[in-house]
Design a protein around this motif. Structure first.
Motif, short mmCIF file in Angstrom:
data_model
loop_
_atom_site.label_atom_id
_atom_site.label_comp_id
_atom_site.label_asym_id
_atom_site.label_seq_id
_atom_site.Cartn_x
_atom_site.Cartn_y
_atom_site.Cartn_z
N TYR A 30 1.28 -0.71 -0.30
CA TYR A 30 -0.05 0.16 -0.06
C TYR A 30 0.59 1.75 0.11
N SER A 31 0.69 2.19 -0.49
CA SER A 31 1.42 3.65 -0.47
C SER A 31 0.92 4.41 0.61
N SER A 311 0.96 -14.16 -1.08
CA SER A 311 0.28 -14.71 -2.09
C SER A 311 0.91 -16.46 -2.72
N ARG A 312 0.47 -17.17 -2.73
CA ARG A 312 0.87 -18.09 -3.70
C ARG A 312 0.38 -18.00 -5.05
N ARG A 313 -0.47 -17.34 -4.92
CA ARG A 313 -1.40 -17.66 -6.77
C ARG A 313 -0.60 -16.67 -7.95
N VAL A 314 -0.57 -17.27 -9.12
CA VAL A 314 0.56 -16.76 -9.88
C VAL A 314 0.06 -16.02 -10.50
N PHE A 315 -1.15 -15.14 -10.49
CA PHE A 315 -1.65 -14.12 -10.99
C PHE A 315 -1.76 -13.03 -9.61
N LEU A 316 -1.54 -11.32 -9.90
CA LEU A 316 -2.09 -10.91 -8.02
C LEU A 316 -2.44 -10.02 -8.92
N ARG A 317 -3.12 -9.05 -8.12
CA ARG A 317 -3.43 -7.44 -8.31
C ARG A 317 -2.06 -6.69 -9.27
N MET A 318 -2.63 -5.90 -9.90
CA MET A 318 -1.31 -5.02 -10.13
C MET A 318 -1.15 -3.85 -9.04
N TRP A 319 -2.33 -3.52 -7.96
CA TRP A 319 -2.31 -2.33 -7.11
C TRP A 319 -2.09 -3.22 -5.56
N ALA A 320 -1.41 -2.34 -4.63
CA ALA A 320 -1.75 -2.96 -3.20
C ALA A 320 -3.88 -3.49 -3.07
N PRO A 321 -3.69 -4.17 -2.40
CA PRO A 321 -2.49 -4.98 -2.21
C PRO A 321 -2.40 -6.00 -2.69
N ARG A 322 -1.29 -5.96 -3.05
CA ARG A 322 -0.44 -7.85 -3.86
C ARG A 322 -1.07 -9.07 -3.36
N VAL A 323 -2.21 -9.03 -3.93
CA VAL A 323 -2.95 -10.50 -3.55
C VAL A 323 -3.09 -11.31 -4.83
N GLY A 324 -3.79 -12.11 -4.48
CA GLY A 324 -4.42 -12.86 -5.78
C GLY A 324 -5.63 -12.60 -6.44
#
Length: 410
Positions: A30-31, A311-324
């Motif tokens: 997060y910024s 996160s162990r997900r391959v594809f993440l969000r581009m913005w925070a939070p960087r999760v699946g």
């Protein structure tokens, strides 16, 4: 939750808990600007707790609801932001065992049975997350309509007439598909009630069904040229574009479902054997080949753009939070953006699924059998695959009878 604490005066939120929460968000990328905004909300909440004498140990959703009442005339964006901050903070406190989790005794009868039903769908039935999201709202609406006013359930709620009347009343002005899904959810709920012992007999068969003719339409699909144009529309000079490029390839080349892409984890990629482990519908786990084109796109995204994440997900969000990614809808959003860039307008809902239809259509037009298509698409029943026979137009022309000519009809 009671707004006052009889044990002693409340000191609000300890600064160390706020700091710990913000540090957790900081690691999620997060910024600092966003963190400052969240800190202001929590500081105001801390002052409110102190003024209302609310102890930290008594914190729950009812306390946050009381705090939010001060924003009656505030802009909707501010209300949504502050509510999201408080929900996230409460989840953090519960995760750190600072605030206890709500127990069954804290829940109303309606909330308890609704939670048990969702557990039944996930654990006993093995339904995919997306299916649970479809069934859940229908049953929540039904239970809310049977609220006695204090969170308890009306005596005749689980009666065939009550359930049937609910279906008829809530289907007025609705589409046939909406009514059909509501009937399916209510039939599922009736079976759940019987298994729980809440009804002496299974009312499953007493809920009216809504007729839907199987295979009555030809599936909408993408041609190979359209699929390639959508893939090419991804801007591979940006991190977001490289991520979306890999996702579009998974849709087009392997026919994966949106939910399967979202659920893909780092350990599911077997680089040496060039395989992907797919967690499909009904808790099915299957291995599919990883084509070099798709593998290279995923590898480039992982190496250059994914960044470190818990996160162990391959594809993440581009913005925070960087999760699946949040769910299948995120894949649908990526596909709709590709449609907009390519200048296409999808002819139906579920744009991501058009790639899957397109793969099956291309296969059948190149001579693949129904059995082979079912294996590639990982259908448990070939009935699900049979609809694609309708798109083999040239083959169908060969078996179609000639149209009667003038004087030829009896």
């Amino acid at each position: 939750m009671k707004a006052t604490n009889t044990v002693g005066a409340s000191d609000g939120l300890p600064a160390r808990h706020i700091a710990g929460f913000l540090d957790r968000l900081r690691t999620a990328r997060y910024s600092e600007v966003t963190l400052c905004k969240k800190r202001r909300v929590l500081s105001a909440f801390s002052r409110w707790m102190k003024s209302r004498n609310v102890a930290l140990g008594n914190l729950d959703e009812s306390a946050t609801a009381l705090f939010m009442e001060r924003l009656t005339d505030a802009p909707a964006d501010r209300v949504r932001f502050e509510l999201a901050v408080l929900r996230l903070f409460l989840a953090y406190l519960r995760g750190e065992a600072i605030v206890r989790l709500p127990t069954v005794s804290d829940q109303s009868a309606i909330a308890h049975i609704y939670g048990r039903y969702l557990d039944y769908l996930r654990q006993d039935r093995g339904l995919a997350k997306n299916s649970v999201l479809v069934y859940g709202p229908f049953i929540r609406d039904f239970l809310n309509s049977q609220d006695a006013g204090d969170g308890s359930i009306l005596p005749n709620a689980f009666d065939a007439v009550t359930i049937r009347n609910h279906l008829l009343a809530h289907s007025k002005g609705r589409s046939g598909e909406y009514t059909r899904l509501m009937a399916v959810a209510l039939r599922s709920f009736c079976h759940f009630l019987f298994l729980r012992g809440d009804t002496p007999r299974d009312l499953y068969e007493l809920v009216p069904t809504v007729r839907k003719w199987r295979q009555s339409t030809v599936p909408t699909f993408l041609t190979p040229e359209q699929a390639d144009a959508l893939i090419a529309s991804a801007d591979r000079s940006t991190p977001c574009g490289r991520r979306d490029y890999a996702i579009l390839l998974l849709l087009a080349r392997l026919g994966l479902r949106a939910g399967e892409i979202v659920a893909l984890e780092l350990g599911d990629i077997h680089w040496r054997s060039a395989e992907l482990v797919i967690h499909g519908k009904g808790q099915m786990v299957e291995h599919v080949p990883l084509p070099s084109e798709v593998g290279e796109a995923i590898a480039m995204y992982l190496r250059d753009d994914r960044c470190a994440s818990a996160s162990r997900r391959v594809f993440l969000r581009m913005w925070a939070p960087r999760v699946g990614l949040a769910g299948p809808a995120a894949i649908g959003h990526i596909v709709r953006q590709a449609f907009a860039r390519a200048g296409f307008r999808p002819a139906c809902r579920g744009a991501a699924h058009l790639f899957r239809h397109g793969l099956a259509t291309t296969m059948i037009r190149h001579g693949a059998s129904i059995v082979e298509i079912a294996e590639v698409l990982r259908h448990r029943s070939q009935d699900s695959t049979a609809i694609y026979a309708k798109v083999a137009f040239e083959d169908l022309r060969g078996v179609a009878r000639s149209w009667p000519t003038v004087g030829g009809a009896i």
